[in-house]
Design an enzyme around this catalytic site. Sequence first.
Site, PDB file in Angstrom:
ATOM      1  N   PHE A 164     -10.243 -12.744   5.180  1.00 32.63           N
ATOM      2  CA  PHE A 164     -10.669 -13.795   6.118  1.00 32.63           C
ATOM      3  C   PHE A 164      -9.690 -14.949   6.190  1.00 32.63           C
ATOM      4  CE2 PHE A 164     -12.236 -15.833   2.230  1.00 32.63           C
ATOM      5  CZ  PHE A 164     -11.966 -17.164   2.493  1.00 32.63           C
ATOM      6  N   LYS A 188      -8.613  -3.144  10.658  1.00 35.70           N
ATOM      7  CA  LYS A 188      -9.998  -3.517  10.327  1.00 35.70           C
ATOM      8  C   LYS A 188      -9.929  -4.941   9.803  1.00 35.70           C
ATOM      9  CE  LYS A 188     -12.935  -4.195   7.667  1.00 35.70           C
ATOM     10  NZ  LYS A 188     -13.544  -5.547   7.550  1.00 35.70           N
ATOM     11  N   GLU A 191     -14.638  -9.433   8.747  1.00 29.45           N
ATOM     12  CA  GLU A 191     -15.811  -9.609   9.610  1.00 29.45           C
ATOM     13  C   GLU A 191     -16.185 -11.082   9.748  1.00 29.45           C
ATOM     14  OE1 GLU A 191     -15.509  -8.359   6.667  1.00 29.45           O
ATOM     15  OE2 GLU A 191     -17.372  -8.318   5.504  1.00 29.45           O
ATOM     16  N   SER A 241      -9.393  -9.345  -2.020  1.00 33.00           N
ATOM     17  CA  SER A 241      -9.668  -9.691  -3.415  1.00 33.00           C
ATOM     18  C   SER A 241      -9.306  -8.524  -4.343  1.00 33.00           C
ATOM     19  CB  SER A 241     -11.140 -10.057  -3.571  1.00 33.00           C
ATOM     20  OG  SER A 241     -11.932  -8.958  -3.189  1.00 33.00           O
ATOM     21  N   CYS A 296      -4.057 -17.417  -0.829  1.00 31.00           N
ATOM     22  CA  CYS A 296      -3.750 -16.640  -2.034  1.00 31.00           C
ATOM     23  C   CYS A 296      -2.549 -17.228  -2.755  1.00 31.00           C
ATOM     24  CB  CYS A 296      -3.476 -15.196  -1.671  1.00 31.00           C
ATOM     25  SG  CYS A 296      -2.045 -15.045  -0.629  1.00 31.00           S
ATOM     26  N   GLU A 395     -10.883 -16.676  -9.843  1.00 34.81           N
ATOM     27  CA  GLU A 395     -10.158 -17.168  -8.675  1.00 34.81           C
ATOM     28  C   GLU A 395     -11.183 -17.947  -7.849  1.00 34.81           C
ATOM     29  OE1 GLU A 395      -9.238 -14.400  -5.552  1.00 34.81           O
ATOM     30  OE2 GLU A 395      -7.467 -15.530  -4.978  1.00 34.81           O
TER      31      GLU A 395
HETATM   32  P1  NAD Z   1     -12.345  -9.368   0.406  1.00 39.27           P
HETATM   33  O1  NAD Z   1     -11.741  -8.504  -0.627  1.00 39.27           O
HETATM   34  O2  NAD Z   1     -13.776  -9.737   0.266  1.00 39.27           O
HETATM   35  O3  NAD Z   1     -12.218  -8.663   1.850  1.00 39.27           O
HETATM   36  C1  NAD Z   1     -10.999  -8.148   2.312  1.00 39.27           C
HETATM   37  C2  NAD Z   1     -11.290  -6.996   3.265  1.00 39.27           C
HETATM   38  O4  NAD Z   1     -11.987  -5.971   2.561  1.00 39.27           O
HETATM   39  C3  NAD Z   1     -12.175  -7.397   4.447  1.00 39.27           C
HETATM   40  O5  NAD Z   1     -11.704  -6.760   5.596  1.00 39.27           O
HETATM   41  C4  NAD Z   1     -13.543  -6.886   4.037  1.00 39.27           C
HETATM   42  O6  NAD Z   1     -14.335  -6.507   5.143  1.00 39.27           O
HETATM   43  C5  NAD Z   1     -13.226  -5.673   3.191  1.00 39.27           C
HETATM   44  N1  NAD Z   1     -14.229  -5.444   2.147  1.00 39.27           N
HETATM   45  C6  NAD Z   1     -14.972  -6.383   1.495  1.00 39.27           C
HETATM   46  N2  NAD Z   1     -15.776  -5.796   0.597  1.00 39.27           N
HETATM   47  C7  NAD Z   1     -15.537  -4.479   0.658  1.00 39.27           C
HETATM   48  C8  NAD Z   1     -16.065  -3.339  -0.043  1.00 39.27           C
HETATM   49  N3  NAD Z   1     -16.986  -3.464  -0.978  1.00 39.27           N
HETATM   50  N4  NAD Z   1     -15.578  -2.118   0.279  1.00 39.27           N
HETATM   51  C9  NAD Z   1     -14.637  -1.976   1.212  1.00 39.27           C
HETATM   52  N5  NAD Z   1     -14.117  -3.013   1.922  1.00 39.27           N
HETATM   53  C10 NAD Z   1     -14.555  -4.246   1.638  1.00 39.27           C
HETATM   54  O7  NAD Z   1     -11.429 -10.663   0.527  1.00 39.27           O
HETATM   55  P2  NAD Z   1     -11.679 -11.961   1.402  1.00 39.27           P
HETATM   56  O8  NAD Z   1     -12.784 -12.739   0.773  1.00 39.27           O
HETATM   57  O9  NAD Z   1     -11.769 -11.635   2.841  1.00 39.27           O
HETATM   58  O10 NAD Z   1     -10.286 -12.729   1.206  1.00 39.27           O
HETATM   59  C11 NAD Z   1     -10.017 -13.550   0.103  1.00 39.27           C
HETATM   60  C12 NAD Z   1      -9.293 -12.804  -0.983  1.00 39.27           C
HETATM   61  O11 NAD Z   1      -8.093 -12.240  -0.466  1.00 39.27           O
HETATM   62  C13 NAD Z   1      -8.864 -13.681  -2.143  1.00 39.27           C
HETATM   63  O12 NAD Z   1      -9.074 -12.986  -3.339  1.00 39.27           O
HETATM   64  C14 NAD Z   1      -7.373 -13.896  -1.893  1.00 39.27           C
HETATM   65  O13 NAD Z   1      -6.609 -14.185  -3.037  1.00 39.27           O
HETATM   66  C15 NAD Z   1      -7.012 -12.582  -1.333  1.00 39.27           C
HETATM   67  N6  NAD Z   1      -5.769 -12.663  -0.579  1.00 39.27           N
HETATM   68  C16 NAD Z   1      -4.659 -12.154  -1.156  1.00 39.27           C
HETATM   69  C17 NAD Z   1      -3.457 -12.242  -0.491  1.00 39.27           C
HETATM   70  C18 NAD Z   1      -2.212 -11.687  -1.094  1.00 39.27           C
HETATM   71  O14 NAD Z   1      -1.237 -11.630  -0.392  1.00 39.27           O
HETATM   72  N7  NAD Z   1      -2.209 -11.255  -2.335  1.00 39.27           N
HETATM   73  C19 NAD Z   1      -3.382 -12.856   0.767  1.00 39.27           C
HETATM   74  C20 NAD Z   1      -4.541 -13.362   1.331  1.00 39.27           C
HETATM   75  C21 NAD Z   1      -5.738 -13.252   0.642  1.00 39.27           C
END
Ligand code: NAD
Length: 510
Positions: A164, A188, A191, A241, A296, A395
């Site tokens: 997000f 994808k 959401e 994450s 991040c 985090e």
């Molecule tokens: P998230 O892991 O909750 O979601 C990321 C994606 O995975 C979304 O599209 C979501 O719909 C999907 N998703 C969520 N739960 C899922 C599940 N159980 N099974 C399959 N798919 C699932 O992350 P977020 O809250 O959207 O974003 C924040 C996180 O992203 C933080 O941990 C941040 O550090 C990380 N991030 C990392 C980087 C990097 O480059 N390392 C960059 C940006 C964000």
Amino acid sequence: MTELATAPERAEAPELKRISHWIDGARVPGSSGRTGPVYNPAQGRQTGEVDFASVEEVDRAVAAAKAAFPAWRTLSLSRRTELMFRIRELVHQRREDLARLLTEEHGKVLSDALGEVQRGLEVIEYCCGIPELLKGGFSEQVSTGIDVYSIRQPLGVVAGITPFNFPAMVPMWMWAPALACGNTFVLKPSEKDPSASLLTAELLQEAGVPDGVFNVIQGDRVAVERLLEHPDVEAISFVGSTPIARHIYETGTRNGKRVQALGGAKNHMVVLPDADIGMAADAAVSAAYGSAGERCMAVSVVVAVGDVADPLVEAIRERLPKITVGDGTDPSSEMGPLVTREHRDKVASYLDSAPAQGATVLADGRQTAPEGDGFFLGVSLLDNVTPAMDAYKDEIFGPVLSIVRVNTYDEALQLVNDNPYGNGTAIFTRDGGVARQFQFDVNVGMVGINVPIPVPVAFYSFGGWKDSLFGDRHIYGPEGIEFYTRGKVVTSRWPDPATSRVNLGFPQTR
Ligand code: NAD
């Protein structure tokens, strides 16, 4: 006299925006019956409803991408380059529209949203050099009359699953190199803030990208799981994450796919006693609270070494009241709300758990958050944090900065290297020798020397170490090109050909 009863005035609920899929060059309304809410976080109200894809809808998108692949990979490099330039132009022209969507659904302030689009544009610009990037090697006469050369070819249908916090830029890290290399793409997006993905799809279509080359599937884990198991998806790029990144990597690779899965972070900024305190404090405040800490690469821990701690903490503290928190559309706001109410409440919970575990709360953002329904939390500062505390271990992904005090450089280095994450880190010092030693010793993928958020420029690659990345390839830059292609080596011997003809025209590429 009888009083006429008047009907109470009903406040019309504003209509919810419907956010759907983009398959084979057109918006496709979802048919699964499952949807999720999209909010304006600054106002704290729902503004949209996003469709959640079914397995069949994912299959339609993958089928469209598969059908588009043969023609797309056959298109000459010269034409694909021309398209990348057109895409670059259109994204640049519409950057403010994209940024507005980010502010509306994510909450980040407009200037920050524009910065996000700009960093994404730089990746697109890098991909405009795709003819150079796809150049192979050539060895003449390796044996008598035999030459050997290497080429890189696209994989086929590749998918991107994005978080997000960068709803425009992180998808650009993926689709720009993927498409430039000749792959077709299924995105994808998160959401929570899905609208930027549809504007992107429209811009790519306007630029002339053929239908089916870029598709968007809105949704949740149902869509993700289908992409992970779909036999026609060759590769998955994921950013999000750590627990989900690990799952994506394990499941995707088990299913035979190439996977790069970037995870979470806990970025430490080490400040040595010889650092310029004002500069370090400015950097810590900017990097901790920019985008409400939902980056991040945000700094979430300042490691204060030796006697720098007291003056540094004081310098950070005195900067906090000057930060303006508010609606991201207001040009005077420097920090917006968090993305959802639940996330705001989770972040705020550390302001209770940290002091209960022994930390000192120097600024409590609950007391300074703007009033109203928005998902706001003011800037928060915790001192005397130790590695045993939840505020250190988790985090937090919000505007909460922790100070950990250590005595020596070695202790600081050990702290960073013991942390399970390894995304970004920074050191602030005037001592070039120590900075160089830190760069050499630290187990982290992206290092800043007097630079708090060392996000690599587009012609290097982005990625962390340890629990911040699962897979072998970092994202965008040269490693992005490698990820989205596979190598082939040709060994050739030719009989004397007699195929020449006369043509006095200036040689054309198209
Ligand atoms: P998230 O892991 O909750 O979601 C990321 C994606 O995975 C979304 O599209 C979501 O719909 C999907 N998703 C969520 N739960 C899922 C599940 N159980 N099974 C399959 N798919 C699932 O992350 P977020 O809250 O959207 O974003 C924040 C996180 O992203 C933080 O941990 C941040 O550090 C990380 N991030 C990392 C980087 C990097 O480059 N390392 C960059 C940006 C964000």
